[in-house]
Every structure is written in C-alpha cells, then in structure tokens.
Design a protein around this motif. Structure first.
Motif, PDB file in Angstrom:
ATOM      1  N   LEU A   1       0.814  -1.215   0.000  1.00 18.12           N
ATOM      2  CA  LEU A   1       0.000   0.000   0.000  1.00 18.12           C
ATOM      3  C   LEU A   1       0.852   1.271   0.000  1.00 18.12           C
ATOM      4  O   LEU A   1       0.393   2.326  -0.417  1.00 18.12           O
ATOM      5  CB  LEU A   1      -0.930   0.013   1.209  1.00 18.12           C
ATOM      6  CG  LEU A   1      -2.008  -1.072   1.238  1.00 18.12           C
ATOM      7  CD1 LEU A   1      -2.749  -1.058   2.562  1.00 18.12           C
ATOM      8  CD2 LEU A   1      -2.973  -0.908   0.066  1.00 18.12           C
ATOM      9  N   THR A   2       2.094   1.151   0.472  1.00 16.68           N
ATOM     10  CA  THR A   2       2.971   2.324   0.547  1.00 16.68           C
ATOM     11  C   THR A   2       4.093   2.297  -0.495  1.00 16.68           C
ATOM     12  O   THR A   2       4.985   3.140  -0.454  1.00 16.68           O
ATOM     13  CB  THR A   2       3.572   2.453   1.963  1.00 16.68           C
ATOM     14  OG1 THR A   2       4.313   1.267   2.265  1.00 16.68           O
ATOM     15  CG2 THR A   2       2.488   2.662   3.004  1.00 16.68           C
ATOM     16  N   GLY A   3       4.083   1.322  -1.393  1.00 18.06           N
ATOM     17  CA  GLY A   3       5.033   1.302  -2.495  1.00 18.06           C
ATOM     18  C   GLY A   3       6.302   0.500  -2.297  1.00 18.06           C
ATOM     19  O   GLY A   3       7.187   0.524  -3.152  1.00 18.06           O
ATOM     20  N   ALA A   4       6.422  -0.231  -1.207  1.00 21.04           N
ATOM     21  CA  ALA A   4       7.621  -1.057  -0.989  1.00 21.04           C
ATOM     22  C   ALA A   4       7.554  -2.319  -1.847  1.00 21.04           C
ATOM     23  O   ALA A   4       6.470  -2.822  -2.158  1.00 21.04           O
ATOM     24  CB  ALA A   4       7.735  -1.440   0.483  1.00 21.04           C
ATOM     25  N   LYS A   5       8.702  -2.838  -2.203  1.00 21.66           N
ATOM     26  CA  LYS A   5       8.788  -4.156  -2.847  1.00 21.66           C
ATOM     27  C   LYS A   5       8.701  -5.197  -1.735  1.00 21.66           C
ATOM     28  O   LYS A   5       9.270  -5.009  -0.653  1.00 21.66           O
ATOM     29  CB  LYS A   5      10.107  -4.327  -3.611  1.00 21.66           C
ATOM     30  CG  LYS A   5      10.260  -3.375  -4.757  1.00 21.66           C
ATOM     31  CD  LYS A   5       9.289  -3.693  -5.854  1.00 21.66           C
ATOM     32  CE  LYS A   5       9.513  -2.779  -7.036  1.00 21.66           C
ATOM     33  NZ  LYS A   5       8.479  -2.917  -8.029  1.00 21.66           N
ATOM     34  N   THR A   6       8.015  -6.297  -2.008  1.00 20.46           N
ATOM     35  CA  THR A   6       7.725  -7.266  -0.945  1.00 20.46           C
ATOM     36  C   THR A   6       8.202  -8.667  -1.313  1.00 20.46           C
ATOM     37  O   THR A   6       8.088  -9.093  -2.463  1.00 20.46           O
ATOM     38  CB  THR A   6       6.215  -7.279  -0.650  1.00 20.46           C
ATOM     39  OG1 THR A   6       5.496  -7.537  -1.863  1.00 20.46           O
ATOM     40  CG2 THR A   6       5.756  -5.952  -0.066  1.00 20.46           C
ATOM     41  N   ILE A   7       8.716  -9.361  -0.280  1.00 21.41           N
ATOM     42  CA  ILE A   7       9.247 -10.711  -0.473  1.00 21.41           C
ATOM     43  C   ILE A   7       8.714 -11.615   0.637  1.00 21.41           C
ATOM     44  O   ILE A   7       8.892 -11.318   1.825  1.00 21.41           O
ATOM     45  CB  ILE A   7      10.789 -10.714  -0.426  1.00 21.41           C
ATOM     46  CG1 ILE A   7      11.358  -9.771  -1.493  1.00 21.41           C
ATOM     47  CG2 ILE A   7      11.334 -12.137  -0.587  1.00 21.41           C
ATOM     48  CD1 ILE A   7      12.835  -9.481  -1.343  1.00 21.41           C
ATOM     49  N   TRP A   8       8.089 -12.713   0.267  1.00 14.33           N
ATOM     50  CA  TRP A   8       7.604 -13.725   1.216  1.00 14.33           C
ATOM     51  C   TRP A   8       8.444 -14.975   1.021  1.00 14.33           C
ATOM     52  O   TRP A   8       8.566 -15.492  -0.099  1.00 14.33           O
ATOM     53  CB  TRP A   8       6.146 -14.066   0.965  1.00 14.33           C
ATOM     54  CG  TRP A   8       5.660 -15.157   1.864  1.00 14.33           C
ATOM     55  CD1 TRP A   8       5.714 -16.497   1.636  1.00 14.33           C
ATOM     56  CD2 TRP A   8       5.079 -15.007   3.160  1.00 14.33           C
ATOM     57  NE1 TRP A   8       5.199 -17.183   2.707  1.00 14.33           N
ATOM     58  CE2 TRP A   8       4.805 -16.293   3.643  1.00 14.33           C
ATOM     59  CE3 TRP A   8       4.764 -13.903   3.946  1.00 14.33           C
ATOM     60  CZ2 TRP A   8       4.221 -16.508   4.888  1.00 14.33           C
ATOM     61  CZ3 TRP A   8       4.184 -14.118   5.182  1.00 14.33           C
ATOM     62  CH2 TRP A   8       3.915 -15.397   5.642  1.00 14.33           C
ATOM     63  N   ILE A   9       9.014 -15.487   2.104  1.00 17.00           N
ATOM     64  CA  ILE A   9       9.749 -16.748   2.080  1.00 17.00           C
ATOM     65  C   ILE A   9       8.989 -17.709   2.985  1.00 17.00           C
ATOM     66  O   ILE A   9       8.975 -17.535   4.207  1.00 17.00           O
ATOM     67  CB  ILE A   9      11.197 -16.579   2.581  1.00 17.00           C
ATOM     68  CG1 ILE A   9      11.921 -15.521   1.752  1.00 17.00           C
ATOM     69  CG2 ILE A   9      11.934 -17.921   2.537  1.00 17.00           C
ATOM     70  CD1 ILE A   9      13.267 -15.103   2.309  1.00 17.00           C
ATOM     71  N   ASP A  10       8.337 -18.706   2.391  1.00 14.26           N
ATOM     72  CA  ASP A  10       7.539 -19.615   3.198  1.00 14.26           C
ATOM     73  C   ASP A  10       8.445 -20.444   4.099  1.00 14.26           C
ATOM     74  O   ASP A  10       9.587 -20.751   3.757  1.00 14.26           O
ATOM     75  CB  ASP A  10       6.677 -20.534   2.321  1.00 14.26           C
ATOM     76  CG  ASP A  10       5.371 -20.902   3.001  1.00 14.26           C
ATOM     77  OD1 ASP A  10       4.676 -19.989   3.486  1.00 14.26           O
ATOM     78  OD2 ASP A  10       5.049 -22.101   3.071  1.00 14.26           O
ATOM     79  N   SER A  11       7.932 -20.797   5.241  1.00 16.15           N
ATOM     80  CA  SER A  11       8.697 -21.463   6.278  1.00 16.15           C
ATOM     81  C   SER A  11       9.290 -22.785   5.802  1.00 16.15           C
ATOM     82  O   SER A  11       8.652 -23.553   5.083  1.00 16.15           O
ATOM     83  CB  SER A  11       7.797 -21.715   7.491  1.00 16.15           C
ATOM     84  OG  SER A  11       8.484 -22.478   8.450  1.00 16.15           O
ATOM     85  N   LEU A  12      10.485 -23.040   6.254  1.00 11.61           N
ATOM     86  CA  LEU A  12      11.169 -24.296   5.978  1.00 11.61           C
ATOM     87  C   LEU A  12      10.375 -25.483   6.517  1.00 11.61           C
ATOM     88  O   LEU A  12      10.440 -26.581   5.992  1.00 11.61           O
ATOM     89  CB  LEU A  12      12.568 -24.256   6.615  1.00 11.61           C
ATOM     90  CG  LEU A  12      13.525 -25.373   6.319  1.00 11.61           C
ATOM     91  CD1 LEU A  12      13.781 -25.481   4.825  1.00 11.61           C
ATOM     92  CD2 LEU A  12      14.828 -25.145   7.050  1.00 11.61           C
ATOM     93  N   ALA A  13       9.569 -25.246   7.544  1.00  9.84           N
ATOM     94  CA  ALA A  13       8.782 -26.318   8.165  1.00  9.84           C
ATOM     95  C   ALA A  13       7.625 -26.782   7.282  1.00  9.84           C
ATOM     96  O   ALA A  13       7.102 -27.873   7.475  1.00  9.84           O
ATOM     97  CB  ALA A  13       8.231 -25.854   9.515  1.00  9.84           C
ATOM     98  N   ASN A  14       7.234 -25.987   6.312  1.00 11.17           N
ATOM     99  CA  ASN A  14       6.095 -26.336   5.464  1.00 11.17           C
ATOM    100  C   ASN A  14       6.562 -27.210   4.303  1.00 11.17           C
ATOM    101  O   ASN A  14       6.745 -26.739   3.188  1.00 11.17           O
ATOM    102  CB  ASN A  14       5.398 -25.074   4.962  1.00 11.17           C
ATOM    103  CG  ASN A  14       4.833 -24.267   6.097  1.00 11.17           C
ATOM    104  OD1 ASN A  14       4.381 -24.821   7.088  1.00 11.17           O
ATOM    105  ND2 ASN A  14       4.870 -22.963   5.977  1.00 11.17           N
TER     106      ASN A  14
END
Length: 155
Positions: free
Chosen positions: A100-113
């Motif tokens: 919403l504020t213009g940042a680039k976003t990165i999601w790293i799913d958990s190693l446990a999944n």
C-alpha cells in the motif's frame, strides 16, 4: 553498506530463527530494521532498529486489526524499499501495508512447510513481488499450478 532500506519481519519462534539466518548474507549489508511479536526477539538484532507489534492469527480478528494498524505505522515510519518476511500473520500484514505504501515485498515460506504452503504463504502469493518456497515440490514448476518460486533452500 547499501543505501537500500529493508524491513525484516516475522513472528517469534521458528519464523524468527529462519529470518535471522538471512542476516549476515543479506540483511546486514543494508539499512535493515526488524519487527517481531515479542520484546525478547530484539536481543538477536542488538544495535539495529527493532519494533514490536501485536501477534495475531486468523482466529483473532481484533488482534489482527490492531496488528495491521501497528505494522502500517511502522512501515510509514521506516519507509522501507523492501520488506522481507518468513511469516506468519504479522509478516503477511506488514507485506500488505508495504504494498500500500510502495515497498517491494518478499515472502519466504517457512522451511517447516514441507507438504503444503502455510495459510499466510498462500495469501501472500496474491500480492507480493517475490514469492518463494524452500521445497521444490511446492514450487510452481513442482506442482504444475500457480505457486511460489523454488530457487533452492534459502535458509
């Protein structure tokens, strides 16, 4: 040190430990602030800006709403170029605030999944700039469906 500002966020426990494993190879090379769900988490990032927000989950709508406004406040204060999260719900909310504020976003799913993506990880896939899994079977090429990228084990 780079002039890029990063906000690194996760819930406590395993998510936080995984996020810390990114510190020396990536996060400490930039102006990184950290956000977590418990005061004791700041001990691992001594000397770095640290923010505490309400922990939450899908079953706690009031805490989730409170958390969202807290993370939005932090995102506005830090004004990061990038937000990185290893989960869970507070990390997802921070990534949403970042978009919403213009940042680039990165999601790293958990190693446990190992068998399926986390609920937060599935939701992140709808809007993050980079969506990663640590298991080839869960990557987009591993299951033939839309999904996160697998680039090897990151953490």
């Amino acid at each position: 040190m780079s002039d890029k500002k990063i906000l690194a966020v996760s819930s406590s426990g395993g998510h936080w430990i995984q996020l810390q494993r990114l510190r020396f190879d990536l996060l400490d090379k930039h102006q990184t602030s950290y956000m977590g769900t418990a005061i004791g988490m700041q001990d691992l990032v001594e000397g770095k800006p640290f923010f505490v927000v309400q922990d939450c989950n899908i079953n706690e709508p009031l805490n989730t709403l409170r958390c969202f406004f807290q993370v939005l406040s932090v995102v506005r204060k830090v004004r990061p170029d990038f937000i990185v999260s290893t989960g869970a719900a507070p990390g997802l909310l921070t990534l949403l605030a970042g978009k919403l504020t213009g940042a680039k976003t990165i999601w790293i799913d958990s190693l446990a999944n190992t068998k399926k993506l986390s609920v937060s990880g599935k939701l992140a896939g709808y809007f993050v700039d980079l969506w990663l899994t640590q298991w080839p079977e869960l990557g987009a090429s591993g299951n033939g469906k839309k999904g996160p990228e697998y680039k090897g084990q990151l953490i």
